[in-house]
Scaffold this active site. Structure first.
Site, short mmCIF file in Angstrom:
data_model
loop_
_atom_site.label_atom_id
_atom_site.label_comp_id
_atom_site.label_asym_id
_atom_site.label_seq_id
_atom_site.Cartn_x
_atom_site.Cartn_y
_atom_site.Cartn_z
N ASN A 1 26.23 114.82 -10.70
CA ASN A 1 26.04 116.05 -11.47
C ASN A 1 26.13 115.69 -12.95
O ASN A 1 27.21 115.37 -13.44
CB ASN A 1 27.15 117.05 -11.07
CG ASN A 1 27.20 118.28 -11.95
OD1 ASN A 1 26.28 118.54 -12.73
ND2 ASN A 1 28.28 119.04 -11.83
N LYS B 1 25.69 117.63 -15.40
CA LYS B 1 26.16 118.77 -16.22
C LYS B 1 25.25 118.94 -17.44
O LYS B 1 24.06 118.66 -17.35
CB LYS B 1 27.63 118.59 -16.58
CG LYS B 1 28.49 118.28 -15.33
CD LYS B 1 29.96 118.39 -15.56
CE LYS B 1 30.69 118.11 -14.25
NZ LYS B 1 32.14 118.29 -14.35
N HIS C 1 29.73 125.86 -8.69
CA HIS C 1 30.58 124.87 -9.37
C HIS C 1 31.66 125.60 -10.16
O HIS C 1 31.42 126.67 -10.72
CB HIS C 1 29.72 124.00 -10.30
CG HIS C 1 30.47 122.82 -10.84
ND1 HIS C 1 31.40 122.94 -11.86
CD2 HIS C 1 30.48 121.52 -10.47
CE1 HIS C 1 31.92 121.75 -12.09
NE2 HIS C 1 31.39 120.87 -11.26
N GLU D 1 32.80 125.21 -12.98
CA GLU D 1 32.46 125.52 -14.37
C GLU D 1 31.58 126.77 -14.45
O GLU D 1 31.64 127.51 -15.44
CB GLU D 1 31.79 124.29 -15.02
CG GLU D 1 32.82 123.19 -15.27
CD GLU D 1 32.27 121.78 -15.27
OE1 GLU D 1 31.05 121.59 -15.36
OE2 GLU D 1 33.09 120.84 -15.17
N GLU E 1 36.04 120.46 -4.70
CA GLU E 1 36.35 119.95 -6.03
C GLU E 1 37.54 120.70 -6.61
O GLU E 1 37.38 121.79 -7.19
CB GLU E 1 35.14 120.14 -6.95
CG GLU E 1 33.89 119.44 -6.48
CD GLU E 1 32.93 119.20 -7.64
OE1 GLU E 1 32.65 118.03 -7.94
OE2 GLU E 1 32.50 120.18 -8.27
N GLY F 1 37.02 116.00 -14.31
CA GLY F 1 36.99 115.51 -15.68
C GLY F 1 38.35 115.17 -16.25
O GLY F 1 38.49 114.96 -17.46
N SER G 1 36.82 113.46 -10.64
CA SER G 1 37.27 112.15 -11.12
C SER G 1 37.04 111.01 -10.14
O SER G 1 37.85 110.08 -10.05
CB SER G 1 38.76 112.22 -11.53
OG SER G 1 38.92 113.11 -12.63
#
Ligand code: PGA
Length: 250
Positions: free
Chosen positions: A9, A11, A93, A95, A163, A169, A209
């Site tokens: 991904n 992003k 996701h 985010e 996730e 991250g 990660s």
């Protein structure tokens, strides 16, 4: 029976120059032994899809609107994604759930729209740190899975990515036991809802990660069928190292 899947991904990273990473991947690893999926930004979908022709790499988008068309300025629909040559889409996701206040009900509508357009939906879910510390992780994940996934999921049209928000991250990953607990739980819950044959065909990815250094350990965990990789998918060398770890996983 499930083919392992290494997914990346990008992003909101990448311009036309970044397509060289895909060329590097196809040149240096001509015969991958696992399925590959890369989700570049929407601006690169058509070019990335063209580069992937003849190579076992699926290109996916990072989101879609729930409607097929209409007055939704700035949004992109599932049929538009399919029109670029891409054949998958990440949905839900964290985010998107956080930055765009996406609910699981909305995500379910997007999944249906993706399926209608012939796209594979990669449905993402995971708890926040506060939820894990409050011992609510499985409860949150169960609700996200039940609500985000409409009826009709199969191994062909759906991938689930666990996730944990606090691992994305951050360089922090859950323990092997924590990942195993969630993935085993997801498999059981899918089995209860869809029956064993269908549930057994749906791939469960871990994301958050994942790096070349920890990939092999993560891929040895029960019911982990691959990874959804963010930062480490931007460079072909790092993504390929994770892919190799997956190829070598027993
Ligand atoms: P990360 O992101 O690998 O950079 O932690 C994973 C993701 O958000 O899919």
């Amino acid at each position: 029976m499930r083919r392992r899947l290494c997914a990346g991904n990008w992003k909101m990273n990448g311009t036309a120059a970044s397509l060289a990473e895909i060329e590097t991947l196809t040149r240096t690893h001509p015969t991958p032994q696992v399925d590959l999926l890369l989700c570049p930004p929407a601006t690169l979908l058509a070019q990335a899809s063209a580069l992937a022709v003849g190579y076992p790499l699926t290109i996916g988008a990072q989101d879609c609107h729930q409607a097929a068309s209409g007055a939704h300025t700035g949004d992109i629909s599932a049929p538009m994604i399919a029109d670029t040559g891409a054949s998958a889409v990440l949905l839900g996701h964290s985010e998107r759930r956080e930055n765009h206040h996406e609910t699981s009900d909305l995500i379910a509508e997007k999944v249906t729209s993706a399926w209608v357009a012939g796209l594979t939906a990669v449905v993402c879910l995971g708890e926040t740190l506060a939820q894990r510390e409050a011992a609510q992780a499985l409860e949150v994940i169960a609700d996200q899975l039940d609500t985000s996934l409409p009826d009709g999921a199969t191994g062909a049209n759906t991938v689930i990515a666990y996730e944990p928000v606090w691992a994305i991250g951050t360089g922090h990953t859950p323990t092997d036991a924590q990942i195993a607990e969630v993935h085993d739980f997801l498999r059981r819950r899918l089995t209860d809802r869809l029956g064993g044959d269908t549930a057994d065909a749906i791939r469960l990815l871990y994301g958050g990660s994942v790096k070349p250094a920890n990939a092999a350990e993560i891929f040895a965990i029960s019911n982990v069928d691959g990874a959804l990789v963010g930062g480490a998918s931007l460079k072909a060398t790092e993504f390929a190292a994770i892919m190799e770890a997956l190829e070598n996983a027993s």
